[in-house]
Write a protein that holds these residues in place. Structure first.
Motif, PDB file in Angstrom:
ATOM      1  N   LEU A 164     -38.473  12.094 -17.692  1.00 28.03           N
ATOM      2  CA  LEU A 164     -38.034  12.414 -16.325  1.00 28.03           C
ATOM      3  C   LEU A 164     -36.717  13.169 -16.285  1.00 28.03           C
ATOM      4  CD1 LEU A 164     -39.982  11.374 -14.127  1.00 28.03           C
ATOM      5  CD2 LEU A 164     -39.995   9.846 -16.100  1.00 28.03           C
ATOM      6  N   GLY A 165     -36.021  13.259 -17.428  1.00 30.67           N
ATOM      7  CA  GLY A 165     -34.684  13.840 -17.436  1.00 30.67           C
ATOM      8  C   GLY A 165     -34.627  15.295 -17.022  1.00 30.67           C
TER       9      GLY A 165
ATOM     10  N   GLY B 249     -46.131   7.859 -20.578  1.00 32.50           N
ATOM     11  CA  GLY B 249     -44.880   8.593 -20.500  1.00 32.50           C
ATOM     12  C   GLY B 249     -43.707   7.765 -20.985  1.00 32.50           C
ATOM     13  N   ARG B 250     -42.641   8.451 -21.337  1.00 37.51           N
ATOM     14  CA  ARG B 250     -41.390   7.809 -21.713  1.00 37.51           C
ATOM     15  C   ARG B 250     -40.365   8.090 -20.619  1.00 37.51           C
ATOM     16  NH1 ARG B 250     -43.361  10.106 -26.633  1.00 37.51           N
ATOM     17  NH2 ARG B 250     -42.267  12.049 -26.146  1.00 37.51           N
TER      18      ARG B 250
ATOM     19  N   ILE C  16     -36.362   4.164 -15.951  1.00 34.98           N
ATOM     20  CA  ILE C  16     -36.311   5.532 -15.444  1.00 34.98           C
ATOM     21  C   ILE C  16     -34.918   5.874 -14.926  1.00 34.98           C
ATOM     22  CG2 ILE C  16     -37.132   7.005 -13.560  1.00 34.98           C
ATOM     23  CD1 ILE C  16     -39.908   5.723 -13.990  1.00 34.98           C
ATOM     24  N   GLY C  17     -34.292   4.963 -14.199  1.00 31.98           N
ATOM     25  CA  GLY C  17     -32.962   5.236 -13.668  1.00 31.98           C
ATOM     26  C   GLY C  17     -31.933   5.472 -14.756  1.00 31.98           C
ATOM     27  N   TYR C  18     -32.026   4.703 -15.834  1.00 30.31           N
ATOM     28  CA  TYR C  18     -31.147   4.899 -16.992  1.00 30.31           C
ATOM     29  C   TYR C  18     -31.325   6.315 -17.536  1.00 30.31           C
ATOM     30  CZ  TYR C  18     -29.094   3.985 -21.642  1.00 30.31           C
ATOM     31  OH  TYR C  18     -28.333   4.035 -22.782  1.00 30.31           O
TER      32      TYR C  18
ATOM     33  N   THR D 288     -42.293   1.292 -19.008  1.00 26.53           N
ATOM     34  CA  THR D 288     -41.094   0.571 -18.588  1.00 26.53           C
ATOM     35  C   THR D 288     -41.481  -0.865 -18.257  1.00 26.53           C
ATOM     36  OG1 THR D 288     -41.365   1.072 -16.229  1.00 26.53           O
ATOM     37  CG2 THR D 288     -40.157   2.691 -17.564  1.00 26.53           C
ATOM     38  N   ASP D 289     -40.500  -1.661 -17.838  1.00 26.11           N
ATOM     39  CA  ASP D 289     -40.775  -3.050 -17.456  1.00 26.11           C
ATOM     40  C   ASP D 289     -41.800  -3.124 -16.328  1.00 26.11           C
ATOM     41  OD1 ASP D 289     -38.892  -3.695 -19.319  1.00 26.11           O
ATOM     42  OD2 ASP D 289     -37.358  -4.332 -17.898  1.00 26.11           O
TER      43      ASP D 289
END
Length: 252
Positions: free
Chosen positions: A223-224, A218-219, A22-24, A192-193
């Motif tokens: 979130l972008g 979700g991908r 998510i942070g990426y 995600t992980d």
């Protein structure tokens, strides 16, 4: 409405936990909107690794810091190094530990609270002070569906993410008059992980999917848009909000 409301050109965004997941995706979206990126993760490479390359491909500058978010002194030192440059702070660094509450090691509880709540307040406190002095700023926390629910086998994570909601509201109340907005994004079940164990459990995965109206996990890139909105002039009158991005999970 002008697209300029979402233009982040000339700003610098500090994004924690930007190395992956998510942070990426948040850092990538902010860079695509025009922001330079300062990233911090426990194992963040100085050149940024994959996220550093992507930010530079988008024509923005990148700076990476390795920060142990269980170490308060390290968090404060990082905050002091970036507070005068941060127009946007995305408080996303996090960890999760899974075990039934009756068996949950207290060391795990302490670790999760330190990373997901205490370090995030410490960073927001120091960076927010600089924003208050300048009269503007955007702070975005990563909350969770467990900000609203209790979850299963993750008591420390649920407590920390519930706490994020309170921190967001408290800071919003104090800082809105100084031009600083404070909000959070609550991701739904994102592939995600952190959710790998759930996705590999066929029963849990099926139960989760059956409740998501969108019909899919979700991908991270989902979130972008919310991140750019809350970081931009478009959200100047939005503060104290925990915004779910969950495919409709909470509506069921």
């Amino acid at each position: 409405m002008s697209a300029a409301l979402f233009d982040l050109s000339g700003t610098t965004a500090v994004v924690t936990g930007a190395r992956r997941g998510i942070g990426y995706a948040m850092a990538e979206a902010l860079a695509a909107a025009g922001a330079d990126i300062i990233a911090a993760s426990a194992r963040q490479e100085a050149d940024g690794g994959a996220i550093g390359r992507r930010v530079r491909e988008l024509g923005r500058s990148f700076e990476g810091h390795a920060v142990d978010f269980t170490d308060r002194d390290a968090v404060i030192a990082f905050a002091d190094a970036v507070k005068d440059r941060a127009d946007i702070l995305v408080n996303n660094a996090g960890t999760i530990r899974r075990a039934p509450a009756a068996e949950h090691p207290l060391e795990w509880w302490d670790e999760v609270i330190a990373v997901n709540l205490s370090s995030q307040f410490a960073l927001a406190q120091r960076v927010g002070a600089g924003m208050i002095e300048r009269g503007s700023g955007r702070i975005i926390f990563t909350a969770s569906l467990l900000t609203f629910q209790g979850g299963i086998n993750v008591p420390g994570y649920a407590a920390a993410k519930s706490g994020i909601s309170g921190v967001v509201k408290a800071l919003a109340n104090e800082w809105a008059s100084s031009g600083v907005t404070v909000n959070a994004i609550a991701p739904g079940y994102i592939a995600t992980d952190n959710t790998e164990a759930l996705r590999e459990d066929s029963e849990r995965s099926e139960a989760i999917l059956s409740r998501i109206p969108a019909g899919r996990w979700g991908r991270a890139e989902d979130l972008g848009g919310a991140t750019v909105f809350l970081a931009s002039p478009a959200s100047s009158y939005v503060t104290g909000v925990v915004l779910p991005v969950d495919g409709g999970w909470l509506a069921r």
